[in-house]
Design a protein around this motif. Structure first.
Motif, PDB file in Angstrom:
ATOM      1  N   VAL A   1      28.927 -22.689 -65.375  1.00 48.25           N
ATOM      2  CA  VAL A   1      28.055 -22.931 -66.522  1.00 48.25           C
ATOM      3  C   VAL A   1      27.344 -21.627 -66.898  1.00 48.25           C
ATOM      4  CG1 VAL A   1      26.094 -24.259 -67.374  1.00 48.25           C
ATOM      5  CG2 VAL A   1      27.713 -25.322 -65.808  1.00 48.25           C
TER       6      VAL A   1
ATOM      7  N   CYS B   1      22.344 -34.078 -63.915  1.00 52.53           N
ATOM      8  CA  CYS B   1      23.486 -33.310 -64.430  1.00 52.53           C
ATOM      9  C   CYS B   1      23.158 -32.701 -65.787  1.00 52.53           C
ATOM     10  CB  CYS B   1      24.727 -34.187 -64.507  1.00 52.53           C
ATOM     11  SG  CYS B   1      25.431 -34.547 -62.894  1.00 52.53           S
TER      12      CYS B   1
ATOM     13  N   VAL C   1      24.033 -19.905 -58.705  1.00 56.30           N
ATOM     14  CA  VAL C   1      23.949 -20.600 -57.426  1.00 56.30           C
ATOM     15  C   VAL C   1      22.748 -20.068 -56.653  1.00 56.30           C
ATOM     16  CG1 VAL C   1      25.121 -21.006 -55.237  1.00 56.30           C
ATOM     17  CG2 VAL C   1      26.426 -20.963 -57.354  1.00 56.30           C
TER      18      VAL C   1
ATOM     19  N   ILE D   1      26.292 -29.974 -57.211  1.00 57.56           N
ATOM     20  CA  ILE D   1      25.612 -29.450 -58.402  1.00 57.56           C
ATOM     21  C   ILE D   1      25.612 -27.924 -58.372  1.00 57.56           C
ATOM     22  CG2 ILE D   1      23.356 -29.237 -59.525  1.00 57.56           C
ATOM     23  CD1 ILE D   1      22.892 -32.201 -58.700  1.00 57.56           C
ATOM     24  N   GLU D   2      25.303 -27.337 -57.234  1.00 59.52           N
ATOM     25  CA  GLU D   2      25.287 -25.875 -57.112  1.00 59.52           C
ATOM     26  C   GLU D   2      26.670 -25.283 -57.377  1.00 59.52           C
ATOM     27  OE1 GLU D   2      22.654 -23.793 -56.781  1.00 59.52           O
ATOM     28  OE2 GLU D   2      21.401 -25.573 -56.890  1.00 59.52           O
TER      29      GLU D   2
ATOM     30  N   THR E   1      20.656 -29.759 -65.085  1.00 58.33           N
ATOM     31  CA  THR E   1      21.101 -28.595 -64.308  1.00 58.33           C
ATOM     32  C   THR E   1      22.426 -28.002 -64.764  1.00 58.33           C
ATOM     33  OG1 THR E   1      22.158 -30.032 -62.679  1.00 58.33           O
ATOM     34  CG2 THR E   1      19.886 -29.356 -62.242  1.00 58.33           C
ATOM     35  N   LEU E   2      23.206 -28.745 -65.507  1.00 56.66           N
ATOM     36  CA  LEU E   2      24.542 -28.260 -65.868  1.00 56.66           C
ATOM     37  C   LEU E   2      24.697 -27.946 -67.352  1.00 56.66           C
ATOM     38  CD1 LEU E   2      26.720 -30.577 -63.624  1.00 56.66           C
ATOM     39  CD2 LEU E   2      25.938 -28.253 -63.161  1.00 56.66           C
TER      40      LEU E   2
ATOM     41  N   GLN F   1      23.569 -20.347 -65.648  1.00 58.63           N
ATOM     42  CA  GLN F   1      23.170 -20.999 -64.396  1.00 58.63           C
ATOM     43  C   GLN F   1      23.753 -20.214 -63.222  1.00 58.63           C
ATOM     44  OE1 GLN F   1      21.100 -23.453 -64.284  1.00 58.63           O
ATOM     45  NE2 GLN F   1      21.308 -24.617 -66.168  1.00 58.63           N
TER      46      GLN F   1
ATOM     47  N   GLN G   1      27.509 -25.410 -61.046  1.00 57.64           N
ATOM     48  CA  GLN G   1      26.762 -24.438 -61.833  1.00 57.64           C
ATOM     49  C   GLN G   1      27.476 -23.087 -61.919  1.00 57.64           C
ATOM     50  OE1 GLN G   1      22.850 -24.343 -60.023  1.00 57.64           O
ATOM     51  NE2 GLN G   1      22.033 -25.709 -61.590  1.00 57.64           N
ATOM     52  N   THR G   2      28.428 -22.834 -61.045  1.00 57.24           N
ATOM     53  CA  THR G   2      29.141 -21.550 -61.103  1.00 57.24           C
ATOM     54  C   THR G   2      29.934 -21.407 -62.396  1.00 57.24           C
ATOM     55  OG1 THR G   2      31.057 -22.433 -59.920  1.00 57.24           O
ATOM     56  CG2 THR G   2      29.333 -21.390 -58.585  1.00 57.24           C
TER      57      THR G   2
END
Length: 189
Positions: free
Chosen positions: A119, A31, A124, A112-113, A34-35, A122, A116-117
């Motif tokens: 953030v 997390c 998808v 997670i994907e 990736t975030l 980041q 990410q929308t």
């Protein structure tokens, strides 16, 4: 059904607790990785076409392609080992274990994907979902069946695995179980 508690009970609990702790630590790391927001001048468009990003990576320099695809495979690969470890079961169908682990890995990757929308920086990428899930499956296939087999050989009596004890007593008594009896009560005519 009578379930006996074995002397290995605390060992099994420690094994599961270690699995849960390592699983949570890895998920926190993923997390964080990736975030977190990225400060970039521009962002590529989201990729909703399967294998488009992988094909683009393969068109790059071979070392860069291996690095990018390897990152996708390795990001969630430890889940292939940590999810069954947190479950702590020795006697389970290898295919059912693989299916459960891969499904959980795919759901975590999808979460997670989707996260990410929101953030900055980041995007998808459906190929990330495919690579992450493939990494979970590969790690599970390479490590878990062999590890379970070794643990079962070292634990022949089934100590610490309550599922085996329960399954054995059900088979010995038949599908309906044993008939309860009360002392000093006769059988009805």
């Amino acid at each position: 059904m009578h379930v006996r508690h074995s002397s290995d009970g605390p060992a099994v609990i420690r094994f599961r607790a270690a699995g849960v702790f390592l699983l949570l630590a890895h998920l926190l790391f993923v997390c964080w990785l990736t975030l977190r927001p990225l400060d970039v001048p521009w962002v590529t468009a989201a990729n909703f076409q399967p294998f488009a990003g992988i094909r683009a990576d393969l068109a790059l320099d071979p070392a860069e392609a291996v690095r990018r695809i390897g990152e996708g495979l390795l990001l969630l690969a430890p889940l292939g080992i940590l999810l069954p470890m947190a479950g702590g079961r020795l006697l389970v169908s290898p295919w059912a274990s693989l299916a459960r682990t891969v499904a959980a890995g795919a759901l975590i990757s999808m979460a997670i994907e989707l996260a990410q929308t929101g953030v900055p920086g980041q995007v998808v990428d459906v190929d990330s979902l495919l690579l992450n899930t493939s990494g979970v499956a590969l790690a599970h296939l390479l490590i878990v069946p062999l590890s379970r087999s070794r643990l079962r050989r070292g634990n022949r009596a089934g100590a610490g695995d309550l599922s085996r004890i329960g399954a054995r007593s059900v088979r010995a008594e038949g599908p309906q179980g044993s008939t309860p009896t009360i002392t000093r009560v006769g059988i009805a005519p």
